[in-house]
Design a protein around this motif. Structure first.
Motif, PDB file in Angstrom:
ATOM      1  N   LYS A  38      -4.000-127.770  72.235  1.00 33.17           N
ATOM      2  CA  LYS A  38      -4.882-128.804  71.675  1.00 33.17           C
ATOM      3  C   LYS A  38      -4.504-129.132  70.233  1.00 33.17           C
ATOM      4  N   GLU A  39      -4.229-128.102  69.439  1.00 30.79           N
ATOM      5  CA  GLU A  39      -3.866-128.344  68.042  1.00 30.79           C
ATOM      6  C   GLU A  39      -2.543-129.093  67.949  1.00 30.79           C
ATOM      7  N   THR A  40      -1.583-128.702  68.780  1.00 31.23           N
ATOM      8  CA  THR A  40      -0.287-129.381  68.788  1.00 31.23           C
ATOM      9  C   THR A  40      -0.461-130.838  69.179  1.00 31.23           C
ATOM     10  N   LEU A  41      -1.235-131.076  70.219  1.00 30.89           N
ATOM     11  CA  LEU A  41      -1.492-132.441  70.675  1.00 30.89           C
ATOM     12  C   LEU A  41      -2.117-133.282  69.565  1.00 30.89           C
ATOM     13  N   SER A  42      -3.016-132.696  68.804  1.00 33.80           N
ATOM     14  CA  SER A  42      -3.694-133.433  67.735  1.00 33.80           C
ATOM     15  C   SER A  42      -2.736-133.846  66.618  1.00 33.80           C
ATOM     16  N   LYS A  43      -1.567-133.242  66.570  1.00 32.70           N
ATOM     17  CA  LYS A  43      -0.602-133.548  65.512  1.00 32.70           C
ATOM     18  C   LYS A  43       0.440-134.586  65.938  1.00 32.70           C
ATOM     19  N   ILE A  44       0.355-135.048  67.182  1.00 37.06           N
ATOM     20  CA  ILE A  44       1.293-136.070  67.652  1.00 37.06           C
ATOM     21  C   ILE A  44       0.867-137.423  67.090  1.00 37.06           C
ATOM     22  N   GLU A  45       1.771-138.050  66.364  1.00 35.29           N
ATOM     23  CA  GLU A  45       1.475-139.348  65.760  1.00 35.29           C
ATOM     24  C   GLU A  45       1.263-140.402  66.840  1.00 35.29           C
ATOM     25  N   ASN A  46       0.261-141.244  66.638  1.00 35.56           N
ATOM     26  CA  ASN A  46      -0.038-142.355  67.542  1.00 35.56           C
ATOM     27  C   ASN A  46      -0.208-141.904  68.993  1.00 35.56           C
ATOM     28  N   LEU A  47      -0.866-140.778  69.177  1.00 37.74           N
ATOM     29  CA  LEU A  47      -1.067-140.242  70.521  1.00 37.74           C
ATOM     30  C   LEU A  47      -1.744-141.249  71.438  1.00 37.74           C
ATOM     31  N   GLU A  48      -2.659-142.020  70.881  1.00 40.05           N
ATOM     32  CA  GLU A  48      -3.390-142.991  71.693  1.00 40.05           C
ATOM     33  C   GLU A  48      -2.482-144.075  72.278  1.00 40.05           C
ATOM     34  N   ASP A  49      -1.285-144.242  71.727  1.00 42.87           N
ATOM     35  CA  ASP A  49      -0.338-145.237  72.227  1.00 42.87           C
ATOM     36  C   ASP A  49       0.621-144.683  73.276  1.00 42.87           C
ATOM     37  N   LYS A  50       0.552-143.407  73.535  1.00 39.39           N
ATOM     38  CA  LYS A  50       1.468-142.772  74.497  1.00 39.39           C
ATOM     39  C   LYS A  50       0.971-143.012  75.916  1.00 39.39           C
ATOM     40  N   VAL A  51       1.912-143.065  76.862  1.00 33.62           N
ATOM     41  CA  VAL A  51       1.546-143.297  78.261  1.00 33.62           C
ATOM     42  C   VAL A  51       1.825-142.091  79.148  1.00 33.62           C
ATOM     43  N   ALA A  52       2.639-141.154  78.675  1.00 29.08           N
ATOM     44  CA  ALA A  52       2.987-140.004  79.512  1.00 29.08           C
ATOM     45  C   ALA A  52       3.195-138.765  78.660  1.00 29.08           C
ATOM     46  N   LEU A  53       2.886-137.616  79.257  1.00 26.79           N
ATOM     47  CA  LEU A  53       3.109-136.313  78.632  1.00 26.79           C
ATOM     48  C   LEU A  53       3.717-135.408  79.686  1.00 26.79           C
ATOM     49  N   VAL A  54       4.853-134.806  79.378  1.00 26.60           N
ATOM     50  CA  VAL A  54       5.502-133.868  80.290  1.00 26.60           C
ATOM     51  C   VAL A  54       5.398-132.479  79.672  1.00 26.60           C
ATOM     52  N   ILE A  55       4.858-131.541  80.440  1.00 28.29           N
ATOM     53  CA  ILE A  55       4.703-130.165  79.993  1.00 28.29           C
ATOM     54  C   ILE A  55       5.681-129.310  80.784  1.00 28.29           C
ATOM     55  N   PHE A  56       6.497-128.540  80.087  1.00 30.10           N
ATOM     56  CA  PHE A  56       7.417-127.619  80.734  1.00 30.10           C
ATOM     57  C   PHE A  56       6.769-126.247  80.755  1.00 30.10           C
ATOM     58  N   LYS A  57       6.478-125.777  81.949  1.00 29.85           N
ATOM     59  CA  LYS A  57       5.802-124.492  82.136  1.00 29.85           C
ATOM     60  C   LYS A  57       6.828-123.368  82.091  1.00 29.85           C
ATOM     61  N   GLY A  58       6.609-122.424  81.191  1.00 29.06           N
ATOM     62  CA  GLY A  58       7.478-121.259  81.094  1.00 29.06           C
ATOM     63  C   GLY A  58       7.096-120.189  82.090  1.00 29.06           C
ATOM     64  N   LYS A  59       7.915-119.171  82.165  1.00 33.67           N
ATOM     65  CA  LYS A  59       7.738-118.101  83.139  1.00 33.67           C
ATOM     66  C   LYS A  59       6.395-117.390  82.999  1.00 33.67           C
ATOM     67  N   SER A  60       5.923-117.199  81.769  1.00 31.17           N
ATOM     68  CA  SER A  60       4.701-116.416  81.569  1.00 31.17           C
ATOM     69  C   SER A  60       3.413-117.253  81.593  1.00 31.17           C
ATOM     70  N   ALA A  61       3.518-118.561  81.703  1.00 30.80           N
ATOM     71  CA  ALA A  61       2.318-119.417  81.753  1.00 30.80           C
ATOM     72  C   ALA A  61       1.725-119.351  83.157  1.00 30.80           C
ATOM     73  N   ASP A  62       0.438-119.064  83.211  1.00 28.94           N
ATOM     74  CA  ASP A  62      -0.179-118.940  84.532  1.00 28.94           C
ATOM     75  C   ASP A  62      -0.788-120.275  84.991  1.00 28.94           C
ATOM     76  N   ASP A  63      -1.097-120.326  86.279  1.00 30.49           N
ATOM     77  CA  ASP A  63      -1.632-121.548  86.864  1.00 30.49           C
ATOM     78  C   ASP A  63      -2.999-121.900  86.281  1.00 30.49           C
ATOM     79  N   GLU A  64      -3.796-120.898  85.925  1.00 25.35           N
ATOM     80  CA  GLU A  64      -5.113-121.159  85.335  1.00 25.35           C
ATOM     81  C   GLU A  64      -4.975-121.926  84.025  1.00 25.35           C
TER      82      GLU A  64
END
Length: 92
Positions: A38-64
């Motif tokens: 959430k904090e990282t997202l809040s630092k993206i300039e002009n976030l409201e103008d973006k149309v897509a976000l791609v998240i790369f899930k690492g090995k230790s990130a769980d489905d929850e």
């Protein structure tokens, strides 16, 4: 033993913290991965103008966590299409 790292941005990162980067710049350091997102997202300039976000899930990130992130994006940024790619990368 290293207990924390202070980078050039002034962020103090403790062992075990979850971090967020934008263009190779550290912008977040939190104990909780969702809060770091959430904090990282809040630092993206002009976030409201973006149309897509791609998240790369690492090995230790769980489905929850991925579900929590997608729920947050749907609730707060429903105009941004969010995709998760399971890259399986190690987290360093």
């Amino acid at each position: 033993m290293i207990s924390f790292l202070l980078n050039s941005n002034g962020f103090k990162c403790a062992v075990g913290d979850k971090i967020g980067t934008i263009n190779d710049e550290l912008v977040s350091s939190q104990k909780d991965a969702l809060e770091a997102f959430k904090e990282t997202l809040s630092k993206i300039e002009n976030l409201e103008d973006k149309v897509a976000l791609v998240i790369f899930k690492g090995k230790s990130a769980d489905d929850e966590l991925m579900d929590q992130i997608q729920d947050f994006m749907y609730d707060e940024y429903s105009d941004i299409e969010t995709s998760v790619i399971d890259g399986g990368e190690n987290i360093y």
